[in-house]
Write a protein that holds these residues in place. Structure first.
Motif, PDB file in Angstrom:
ATOM      1  N   ALA A   1     -23.229  50.321 -25.583  1.00 22.13           N
ATOM      2  CA  ALA A   1     -23.406  48.985 -25.009  1.00 22.13           C
ATOM      3  C   ALA A   1     -24.725  48.845 -24.262  1.00 22.13           C
ATOM      4  CB  ALA A   1     -22.243  48.668 -24.073  1.00 22.13           C
ATOM      5  N   GLY A   2     -25.469  49.929 -24.174  1.00 23.57           N
ATOM      6  CA  GLY A   2     -26.751  49.893 -23.473  1.00 23.57           C
ATOM      7  C   GLY A   2     -26.666  50.278 -22.016  1.00 23.57           C
ATOM      8  N   GLY A   3     -25.535  50.862 -21.604  1.00 22.34           N
ATOM      9  CA  GLY A   3     -25.356  51.204 -20.202  1.00 22.34           C
ATOM     10  C   GLY A   3     -24.916  49.999 -19.396  1.00 22.34           C
ATOM     11  N   LEU A   4     -24.671  50.220 -18.124  1.00 26.56           N
ATOM     12  CA  LEU A   4     -24.126  49.194 -17.238  1.00 26.56           C
ATOM     13  C   LEU A   4     -25.241  48.443 -16.530  1.00 26.56           C
ATOM     14  CD1 LEU A   4     -21.420  51.514 -15.653  1.00 26.56           C
ATOM     15  CD2 LEU A   4     -21.065  49.866 -17.510  1.00 26.56           C
ATOM     16  N   ASP A   5     -25.170  47.137 -16.561  1.00 24.98           N
ATOM     17  CA  ASP A   5     -26.133  46.331 -15.817  1.00 24.98           C
ATOM     18  C   ASP A   5     -25.796  46.286 -14.340  1.00 24.98           C
ATOM     19  OD1 ASP A   5     -27.894  45.348 -17.933  1.00 24.98           O
ATOM     20  OD2 ASP A   5     -26.128  44.297 -18.672  1.00 24.98           O
ATOM     21  N   LEU A   6     -24.520  46.122 -14.044  1.00 25.04           N
ATOM     22  CA  LEU A   6     -24.062  46.010 -12.655  1.00 25.04           C
ATOM     23  C   LEU A   6     -22.744  46.748 -12.519  1.00 25.04           C
ATOM     24  CD1 LEU A   6     -24.075  44.753  -9.792  1.00 25.04           C
ATOM     25  CD2 LEU A   6     -22.938  42.748 -10.772  1.00 25.04           C
ATOM     26  N   GLN A   7     -22.661  47.656 -11.531  1.00 24.30           N
ATOM     27  CA  GLN A   7     -21.428  48.397 -11.283  1.00 24.30           C
ATOM     28  C   GLN A   7     -20.872  48.028  -9.924  1.00 24.30           C
ATOM     29  OE1 GLN A   7     -19.564  50.977 -13.166  1.00 24.30           O
ATOM     30  NE2 GLN A   7     -18.208  50.173 -11.586  1.00 24.30           N
ATOM     31  N   LEU A   8     -19.627  47.538  -9.879  1.00 24.86           N
ATOM     32  CA  LEU A   8     -18.908  47.338  -8.631  1.00 24.86           C
ATOM     33  C   LEU A   8     -18.144  48.609  -8.289  1.00 24.86           C
ATOM     34  CD1 LEU A   8     -17.294  43.778  -8.958  1.00 24.86           C
ATOM     35  CD2 LEU A   8     -19.392  44.424  -7.769  1.00 24.86           C
ATOM     36  N   LEU A   9     -18.170  48.972  -7.010  1.00 25.33           N
ATOM     37  CA  LEU A   9     -17.479  50.169  -6.552  1.00 25.33           C
ATOM     38  C   LEU A   9     -16.731  49.891  -5.258  1.00 25.33           C
ATOM     39  CD1 LEU A   9     -20.284  52.912  -6.832  1.00 25.33           C
ATOM     40  CD2 LEU A   9     -18.323  52.646  -8.375  1.00 25.33           C
ATOM     41  N   GLY A  10     -15.559  50.493  -5.129  1.00 32.93           N
ATOM     42  CA  GLY A  10     -14.939  50.685  -3.835  1.00 32.93           C
ATOM     43  C   GLY A  10     -15.251  52.108  -3.387  1.00 32.93           C
ATOM     44  N   ILE A  11     -14.669  52.517  -2.283  1.00 34.21           N
ATOM     45  CA  ILE A  11     -14.840  53.889  -1.808  1.00 34.21           C
ATOM     46  C   ILE A  11     -13.507  54.389  -1.269  1.00 34.21           C
ATOM     47  CG2 ILE A  11     -15.656  53.067   0.460  1.00 34.21           C
ATOM     48  CD1 ILE A  11     -17.391  55.638   0.583  1.00 34.21           C
ATOM     49  N   GLY A  12     -13.113  55.584  -1.691  1.00 35.78           N
ATOM     50  CA  GLY A  12     -11.877  56.173  -1.203  1.00 35.78           C
ATOM     51  C   GLY A  12     -12.046  56.718   0.201  1.00 35.78           C
ATOM     52  N   SER A  13     -10.931  56.966   0.884  1.00 39.44           N
ATOM     53  CA  SER A  13     -10.999  57.466   2.259  1.00 39.44           C
ATOM     54  C   SER A  13     -11.620  58.854   2.337  1.00 39.44           C
ATOM     55  CB  SER A  13      -9.601  57.481   2.884  1.00 39.44           C
ATOM     56  OG  SER A  13      -8.730  58.347   2.185  1.00 39.44           O
ATOM     57  N   ASN A  14     -11.688  59.557   1.199  1.00 33.74           N
ATOM     58  CA  ASN A  14     -12.361  60.858   1.159  1.00 33.74           C
ATOM     59  C   ASN A  14     -13.744  60.763   0.525  1.00 33.74           C
ATOM     60  OD1 ASN A  14     -11.771  60.521  -1.537  1.00 33.74           O
ATOM     61  ND2 ASN A  14     -10.487  62.357  -1.728  1.00 33.74           N
ATOM     62  N   GLY A  15     -14.211  59.542   0.303  1.00 34.23           N
ATOM     63  CA  GLY A  15     -15.556  59.347  -0.237  1.00 34.23           C
ATOM     64  C   GLY A  15     -15.637  59.285  -1.735  1.00 34.23           C
ATOM     65  N   HIS A  16     -14.497  59.262  -2.432  1.00 36.25           N
ATOM     66  CA  HIS A  16     -14.599  59.221  -3.892  1.00 36.25           C
ATOM     67  C   HIS A  16     -15.077  57.854  -4.375  1.00 36.25           C
ATOM     68  CE1 HIS A  16     -10.062  58.042  -4.140  1.00 36.25           C
ATOM     69  NE2 HIS A  16     -10.759  56.959  -4.476  1.00 36.25           N
ATOM     70  N   ILE A  17     -15.784  57.857  -5.487  1.00 37.37           N
ATOM     71  CA  ILE A  17     -16.159  56.633  -6.197  1.00 37.37           C
ATOM     72  C   ILE A  17     -15.621  56.776  -7.615  1.00 37.37           C
ATOM     73  CG2 ILE A  17     -18.125  55.885  -4.830  1.00 37.37           C
ATOM     74  CD1 ILE A  17     -19.973  57.436  -6.698  1.00 37.37           C
ATOM     75  N   GLY A  18     -15.030  55.675  -8.150  1.00 38.38           N
ATOM     76  CA  GLY A  18     -14.147  55.891  -9.282  1.00 38.38           C
ATOM     77  C   GLY A  18     -13.076  56.849  -8.772  1.00 38.38           C
ATOM     78  N   PHE A  19     -12.680  57.796  -9.596  1.00 35.93           N
ATOM     79  CA  PHE A  19     -11.825  58.878  -9.112  1.00 35.93           C
ATOM     80  C   PHE A  19     -12.595  60.196  -9.096  1.00 35.93           C
ATOM     81  CE2 PHE A  19      -7.729  56.471 -10.035  1.00 35.93           C
ATOM     82  CZ  PHE A  19      -7.320  56.472  -8.712  1.00 35.93           C
ATOM     83  N   ASN A  20     -13.889  60.124  -8.858  1.00 33.87           N
ATOM     84  CA  ASN A  20     -14.690  61.336  -8.699  1.00 33.87           C
ATOM     85  C   ASN A  20     -14.441  61.892  -7.297  1.00 33.87           C
ATOM     86  OD1 ASN A  20     -16.477  61.466 -11.241  1.00 33.87           O
ATOM     87  ND2 ASN A  20     -16.727  59.331 -10.564  1.00 33.87           N
ATOM     88  N   GLU A  21     -13.555  62.873  -7.226  1.00 29.28           N
ATOM     89  CA  GLU A  21     -13.105  63.427  -5.959  1.00 29.28           C
ATOM     90  C   GLU A  21     -14.163  64.365  -5.361  1.00 29.28           C
ATOM     91  OE1 GLU A  21     -10.624  62.080  -4.667  1.00 29.28           O
ATOM     92  OE2 GLU A  21      -8.730  62.309  -5.749  1.00 29.28           O
ATOM     93  N   PRO A  22     -14.040  64.698  -4.061  1.00 26.70           N
ATOM     94  CA  PRO A  22     -14.984  65.631  -3.445  1.00 26.70           C
ATOM     95  C   PRO A  22     -15.114  66.924  -4.253  1.00 26.70           C
ATOM     96  CG  PRO A  22     -13.644  64.607  -1.761  1.00 26.70           C
ATOM     97  CD  PRO A  22     -13.080  64.157  -3.083  1.00 26.70           C
ATOM     98  N   GLY A  23     -16.344  67.331  -4.461  1.00 25.92           N
ATOM     99  CA  GLY A  23     -16.637  68.520  -5.258  1.00 25.92           C
ATOM    100  C   GLY A  23     -16.939  68.230  -6.705  1.00 25.92           C
TER     101      GLY A  23
END
Length: 248
Positions: free
Chosen positions: A122-144
């Motif tokens: 698709a040519g990559g993402l033009d705009l990404q919306l993110l929340g943030i988890g209480s441990n700092g995760h974005i998406g479900f990319n957990e610490p480490g």
């Protein structure tokens, strides 16, 4: 980088306006989307704007950050269901326009590879919306989680599962794994907007502000992004330095 506005509704109004303007400027935009309580008022405001001032949406493409492993698209707590209820159905987006990982896939490695390939095609993402988890995760990319990863299956931490328990009847129902877009794909987005509201996000926002770039705080990688906005309300800003706490 940090933009503080008074209330969650003010956050929703601002972020939805930014997304609306992005679609207006590029009708064939590729949007990266998030789920969760923080996003509900944003999507409601975006739907309202598009109903009041319609834009052509036929060329729009979306990719969601993640999905729980083991939940069908029809499950009320799946992110497929959330997106259909809050955005896709109200906007009349066709199934071909929207993409989420398949949490019920038979082979997660193949599903992850295919999802990465779809984003690239698709040519990559033009705009990404993110929340943030209480441990700092974005998406479900957990610490480490390595910063050089693409879409992958991940085991959710005990803290993430506890945070998500409020959406399920009991702890046994909370999924233990998810498929998530990788940090490489998030960082490759041409613009990123990270959103946080409420007092329960104040601690992690303060950590994000003070931290260096560290895989133990996944959101910290965003400090290296060339086009990042962190949009938060005054409650989420409560533990930031005083000069940043008031709405700008």
């Amino acid at each position: 980088m940090f933009l503080v506005v008074p209330t969650p509704q003010a956050v929703a109004d601002l972020v939805s306006t930014l997304v609306y303007q992005h679609i207006k400027a590029k009708p064939a935009a590729v949007l990266g989307l998030a789920t969760g309580g923080t996003m509900e008022p944003i999507y409601a405001a975006l739907v309202a704007k598009l109903q009041q001032q319609p834009l052509p949406l036929e060329k729009l493409t979306t990719f969601n950050l993640d999905e729980y492993v083991g939940l069908s698209a029809a499950h009320p707590q799946s992110y497929h269901y959330f997106m259909q209820q809050h955005l896709f159905a109200p906007l009349g987006l066709a199934p071909s326009q929207v993409h989420l990982p398949d949490g019920n896939c038979r082979n997660s490695a193949e599903e992850c590879q295919a999802y990465s390939e779809q984003i690239a095609a698709a040519g990559g993402l033009d705009l990404q919306l993110l929340g943030i988890g209480s441990n700092g995760h974005i998406g479900f990319n957990e610490p480490g989680t390595p910063f050089d990863c693409n879409t992958h299956e991940i085991e959710l931490t005990a803290q993430t599962r506890q945070d998500n328990l409020r959406f399920f009847a009991d702890a046994a129902e909370v999924p233990t794994h998810a498929i998530t877009m990788g940090i490489c794909e998030i960082m490759a987005a041409r613009e990123v907007i990270l959103v946080a509201t409420g007092q329960r996000k104040a601690d992690i926002i303060a950590q994000l502000y003070a931290s260096g770039v560290d895989e133990q705080l996944p959101a910290s990688v965003l400090k290296q992004h060339r086009n990042l906005k962190v949009i938060i309300d005054e409650d989420a800003a409560a533990l930031l330095p005083t000069h940043l706490q008031q709405a700008g």
